[in-house]
Design an enzyme around this catalytic site. Structure first.
Site, short mmCIF file in Angstrom:
data_model
loop_
_atom_site.label_atom_id
_atom_site.label_comp_id
_atom_site.label_asym_id
_atom_site.label_seq_id
_atom_site.Cartn_x
_atom_site.Cartn_y
_atom_site.Cartn_z
N ASP A 291 0.33 -5.35 -3.37
CA ASP A 291 1.58 -6.04 -3.03
C ASP A 291 1.28 -7.45 -2.51
O ASP A 291 2.19 -8.24 -2.28
CB ASP A 291 2.43 -5.23 -2.05
CG ASP A 291 1.74 -4.98 -0.73
OD1 ASP A 291 0.55 -5.30 -0.58
OD2 ASP A 291 2.41 -4.44 0.19
N SER A 292 -0.02 -7.78 -2.37
CA SER A 292 -0.40 -9.16 -2.06
C SER A 292 0.11 -10.10 -3.15
O SER A 292 0.16 -11.31 -2.94
CB SER A 292 -1.93 -9.27 -1.93
OG SER A 292 -2.59 -8.68 -3.04
N ASP B 23 0.32 -0.69 -5.82
CA ASP B 23 0.80 -0.62 -4.44
C ASP B 23 2.26 -0.19 -4.39
O ASP B 23 3.07 -0.66 -5.20
CB ASP B 23 0.69 -2.01 -3.79
CG ASP B 23 -0.23 -2.02 -2.61
OD1 ASP B 23 -0.44 -0.97 -1.98
OD2 ASP B 23 -0.77 -3.11 -2.31
N LYS C 123 -0.76 3.31 -3.92
CA LYS C 123 -1.33 3.09 -2.59
C LYS C 123 -0.19 2.98 -1.57
O LYS C 123 0.83 2.34 -1.84
CB LYS C 123 -2.20 1.84 -2.56
CG LYS C 123 -2.81 1.57 -1.17
CD LYS C 123 -3.97 0.62 -1.22
CE LYS C 123 -3.61 -0.83 -1.34
NZ LYS C 123 -2.71 -1.34 -0.28
N GLU D 79 0.57 2.38 2.69
CA GLU D 79 0.02 1.95 3.98
C GLU D 79 0.45 2.92 5.09
O GLU D 79 1.57 3.44 5.05
CB GLU D 79 0.51 0.54 4.32
CG GLU D 79 -0.03 -0.52 3.37
CD GLU D 79 0.36 -1.94 3.77
OE1 GLU D 79 0.94 -2.14 4.86
OE2 GLU D 79 0.06 -2.86 2.98
N GLU E 87 -8.75 -1.82 6.14
CA GLU E 87 -8.60 -3.28 6.19
C GLU E 87 -8.67 -3.79 7.63
O GLU E 87 -8.03 -3.23 8.54
CB GLU E 87 -7.25 -3.69 5.57
CG GLU E 87 -7.03 -5.20 5.63
CD GLU E 87 -5.92 -5.73 4.73
OE1 GLU E 87 -5.32 -4.93 3.97
OE2 GLU E 87 -5.66 -6.94 4.79
O1 KIV Z 1 -2.24 -5.83 -1.60
C1 KIV Z 1 -3.46 -5.93 -1.56
O2 KIV Z 1 -4.07 -6.83 -2.14
C2 KIV Z 1 -4.18 -4.93 -0.78
C3 KIV Z 1 -5.67 -5.05 -0.66
C4 KIV Z 1 -6.02 -6.24 0.11
C5 KIV Z 1 -6.29 -3.83 -0.10
O3 KIV Z 1 -3.59 -4.03 -0.27
#
Ligand code: KIV
Length: 295
Positions: free
Chosen positions: A54-55, A93, A123, A125, A192
């Site tokens: 989600d970055s 994510d 993924k 969190e 992280e």
């Molecule tokens: O969204 C992302 O890029 C991440 C990684 C940094 C683990 O969650």
């Protein structure tokens, strides 16, 4: 270390590959990718796990944080990455508010990322408070990657992007989180922004492979944001980021050179132009001559 010999076909990375790598102390490599071109390069370079993180909210879409990105946007990028990835394990994510509000909705969103996006895992969190939800998603036949420590979706609660797990109480909580997610059956666990000593303890304690970002070298694997290692993120760089090239300078130089060539008339050249077939050119010249003659 078992490097695939040159010329051997690469095997598809699965959840068992990741477990195997942990057992045999072979480092797991992971990078983000958000589009077809970069995902092809990352996959062809032999990276084990590609994460549509989600970055992308910040890196690709220019938002200030990861919070605004939607399931539809993650889905759009996951589809593009899916078309490129042949070998790596592909994780998408779950964005903010796609799993925090309602568990049934969360399972539905996870299933969309798999069914419509082609992700092989999602993924999520958060620590022990997510264990039940993670079990429900796994029950729906979807592998889940955990993510604890500095969890960017909690930025407003954490009061900024701060290293987590510094006090004894915080270390104990992180251990509880890691163990709860391990017991829930996560396929891997992203760690992280935590002290390397804590990441080392978690890695030794859990059966699931750990993949660190700013969590020191003792993790079972390492992940970085692709655009960070290429210098394509414009903000200040975190301590753990290692820059492997300056793609910003490369792209900027190329764009400046193109602009200058167009302005000076050096682009396109004759070799870069299409030409009429000889006969058509001759016929056209005859027509133009006749037109000129009757004027
Ligand atoms: O969204 C992302 O890029 C991440 C990684 C940094 C683990 O969650």
């Amino acid at each position: 270390m078992s490097l695939t010999p040159i010329g051997e076909p690469r095997a598809k990375v699965t959840t068992s590959t990741l477990l195997d790598k942990k057992l045999h102390h072979e480092p797991i490599t992971s990078l983000t990718a958000y589009d077809y071109a970069s995902a092809r390069l990352v996959d062809e370079a032999g990276i084990d796990v590609i994460l549509v993180g989600d970055s992308l909210a910040m890196v690709m879409l220019g938002y200030e944080s990861t919070l605004p990105v939607t399931v539809d946007e993650i889905l759009h990028h996951t589809r593009a990455v899916r078309r490129a990835v042949k070998h790596a394990f592909l994780i998408a994510d779950m964005p903010y508010a796609s799993y925090q509000v309602d568990e049934t909705e969360a399972v539905r969103n996870a299933a969309r990322l798999v069914k419509d996006g082609g992700a092989e895992a999602v993924k999520i969190e958060g620590g022990e408070k997510r264990a039940d939800l993670i079990r429900r998603i796994i029950d729906a036949e979807i592998p889940v990657a955990g993510h604890i420590g500095l969890t960017p979706q909690s930025i407003n609660v954490m009061g900024g992007y701060k290293v987590q797990g510094k006090s004894l109480a915080a270390v104990e909580q992180l251990m509880r989180d890691a163990i709860a997610l391990d017991r829930a059956g996560v396929a891997c666990l992203y760690l992280e922004g935590i002290p390397r000593e804590v990441a080392a303890m978690i890695t030794a304690e859990v059966e699931t492979p750990t993949i660190g970002i700013g969590a020191g070298p003792e993790c079972d694997g390492q992940v970085l944001v692709l655009h960070d290692i290429l210098n394509l993120t414009f903000g200040p760089q975190a301590k753990f980021v290692r820059r492997y090239c300056d793609a910003a300078a490369l792209i900027s130089n190329a764009v400046h050179a193109f602009r200058a060539d167009v302005i000076s008339g050096q682009y396109p050249s004759d070799e870069e132009s299409y030409h009429l077939p000889k006969e058509t050119k001759a016929a056209l010249e005859t027509v133009l001559e006749r037109k000129r003659a009757i004027r």
